[in-house]
Design a protein around this motif. Structure first.
Motif, PDB file in Angstrom:
ATOM      1  N   GLU A 154     -44.322 -20.258 -50.578  1.00 22.04           N
ATOM      2  CA  GLU A 154     -43.767 -18.098 -51.002  1.00 22.04           C
ATOM      3  C   GLU A 154     -44.126 -17.998 -52.233  1.00 22.04           C
ATOM      4  O   GLU A 154     -44.280 -16.939 -52.901  1.00 22.04           O
ATOM      5  CB  GLU A 154     -41.732 -18.679 -51.396  1.00 22.04           C
ATOM      6  CG  GLU A 154     -40.942 -19.279 -50.527  1.00 22.04           C
ATOM      7  CD  GLU A 154     -41.616 -20.085 -49.737  1.00 22.04           C
ATOM      8  OE1 GLU A 154     -39.994 -20.814 -48.709  1.00 22.04           O
ATOM      9  OE2 GLU A 154     -42.119 -21.634 -50.702  1.00 22.04           O
ATOM     10  N   ASP A 209     -38.522 -24.481 -41.845  1.00 25.88           N
ATOM     11  CA  ASP A 209     -38.283 -23.480 -42.950  1.00 25.88           C
ATOM     12  C   ASP A 209     -39.320 -22.919 -43.677  1.00 25.88           C
ATOM     13  O   ASP A 209     -39.879 -21.851 -43.516  1.00 25.88           O
ATOM     14  CB  ASP A 209     -37.611 -24.056 -44.266  1.00 25.88           C
ATOM     15  CG  ASP A 209     -36.374 -24.003 -43.978  1.00 25.88           C
ATOM     16  OD1 ASP A 209     -35.141 -23.700 -42.915  1.00 25.88           O
ATOM     17  OD2 ASP A 209     -35.397 -25.022 -44.573  1.00 25.88           O
ATOM     18  N   ALA A 213     -41.198 -19.164 -43.844  1.00 32.49           N
ATOM     19  CA  ALA A 213     -41.541 -18.473 -44.606  1.00 32.49           C
ATOM     20  C   ALA A 213     -42.970 -17.693 -44.518  1.00 32.49           C
ATOM     21  O   ALA A 213     -43.411 -16.552 -45.300  1.00 32.49           O
ATOM     22  CB  ALA A 213     -41.586 -19.090 -46.099  1.00 32.49           C
ATOM     23  N   ARG A 217     -43.633 -13.364 -44.632  1.00 30.98           N
ATOM     24  CA  ARG A 217     -44.762 -12.856 -45.656  1.00 30.98           C
ATOM     25  C   ARG A 217     -45.584 -12.180 -44.526  1.00 30.98           C
ATOM     26  O   ARG A 217     -45.957 -10.519 -44.952  1.00 30.98           O
ATOM     27  CB  ARG A 217     -45.852 -14.118 -46.140  1.00 30.98           C
ATOM     28  CG  ARG A 217     -46.618 -13.693 -47.554  1.00 30.98           C
ATOM     29  CD  ARG A 217     -45.761 -12.847 -48.411  1.00 30.98           C
ATOM     30  NE  ARG A 217     -45.017 -13.523 -49.234  1.00 30.98           N
ATOM     31  CZ  ARG A 217     -44.989 -13.481 -49.850  1.00 30.98           C
ATOM     32  NH1 ARG A 217     -46.457 -14.032 -50.458  1.00 30.98           N
ATOM     33  NH2 ARG A 217     -44.024 -14.771 -50.670  1.00 30.98           N
TER      34      ARG A 217
END
Length: 349
Positions: A154, A209, A213, A217
């Motif tokens: 992130e 997860d 992510a 993006r």
């Protein structure tokens, strides 16, 4: 973690009950105290604690370490990764604001080899590495001057991204279930033990997860990703958790924090997580087929012509990377990309 023989140990070999007198590792002592105070911990919590300690305290790679990854076997691996990304970036219109990103880059060998090819194609983007180990960050700084580090996916910049994750997902923690009940680690017989055995089903929210992510993006900022790891194409039950030390399998619950814990990656689950987060996904392909389609044979021939003394080394490298009885079949590759970006090369017949 480069797999030792492609097969996990039998659960009976892993119970680790009845150690007798032995010296506890600092992490095992801490885990036993935690279990004593709080009760049994999940396999996911055990794996997460062990790998955080393990990777934070050493360089585990190479002959003197615990395992060897594909980039350490041959420069050809990283060069072909770079060639696939350079081709993808070129077909996307050569966006000037694109960056290179890598998850868990080891010593930086793959990064350096891939960038050499990317730079030769005109790519001038900055390098962003997701790495939490201070020991490995030092090695990466030597291999890739000017790189920038991040603690998580992130934290990567919101720009078009050429991302690589080689043997990153296998070390993320998994959950194990027996008969629908989550398997846990307990104190027993002077050591650690699993609280139940039987047919095991594995899940990994952490992996899904991470994949989500990446896909989020890519979908939002553009780009493409190559994800390379050992595992299976389709979801299936089975116990694949394993520990490796000194290039050999060792008991999972002994010497906590002093060995590499991994399990087979479920590529079907990764692909599903990526699509649900908005990215397009390629088919899953074996590492051997992918490298052959990208031209590893031609690259080896070129290197051999320039350096005839390297012919035995290059032949050995191709065998290790591509042969079905080595890494070629067990390791898989999947690509993800934004809808407005082309799929990476090597996945189509």
């Amino acid at each position: 973690m480069a797999d030792v023989d492609g097969e996990g140990q039998a659960p009976a070999d892993r119970a680790d009950r009845g150690h007798g007198e032995r010296r506890l590792t600092p992490l095992e002592r801490a885990l036993r105290e935690r279990i004593q105070a709080e009760g049994p911990i999940t396999v996911e919590a055990y794996m997460e604690a062990c790998n955080a300690y393990y990777y934070g305290t050493r360089d585990p790679l190479g002959r003197d370490g615990d395992f060897t990854t594909a980039p350490e076997i041959s420069q050809m691996f990283g060069e072909l990764v770079g060639a696939a990304l350079a081709d993808c970036w070129t077909r996307a219109g050569r966006p000037a604001d694109a960056v290179y990103a890598e998850l868990g880059p080891g010593r930086g060998s793959l990064t350096a080899d891939a960038l050499r090819v990317l730079r030769s194609a005109g790519f001038a983007g900055k390098v962003h590495l997701v790495e939490t180990s201070p020991v490995l960050r030092e090695a990466q700084a030597r291999a890739v001057p000017g790189a920038r580090w991040h603690e998580s996916i992130e934290d990567l910049p919101a720009r078009p991204m050429l991302l690589v994750a080689n043997e990153f997902f296998d070390a993320l923690p998994i959950r194990q279930f027996v008969g629908g009940i989550e398997r846990r680690v307990i104190n027993a017989a002077g050591g650690l033990a699993f609280d139940r055995d039987g047919e095991i089903v594995e899940q990994s929210p952490a992996r899904e997860d991470a994949m989500a992510a990446i896909a989020t993006r890519l979908a939002g900022s553009g780009g493409a990703a190559l994800l390379i790891d050992y595992g299976h194409e389709k979801s299936a039950p089975g116990d694949t958790l394993q520990a490796v030390r000194g290039h050999c399998y060792v008991p999972i619950l002994t010497d906590a924090g002093e060995q590499d814990l991994t399990s087979h990656v479920d590529f079907e689950a990764l692909g599903r997580a990526a699509r649900e987060a908005g990215a397009a996904v390629t088919q899953v392909i074996t590492q051997g087929d992918w490298l052959n389609r990208l031209g590893i044979g031609a690259r080896a021939a070129a290197l051999a012509t320039a350096n005839p003394e390297r012919i035995p080394e290059l032949e050995t490298a191709i065998d290790r990377l591509c042969h079905e009885e080595q890494m070629g079949q067990l390791f898989k590759v999947i690509g993800a990309h934004a809808d407005n970006w082309p799929a990476p090369a090597g996945f189509a017949e």
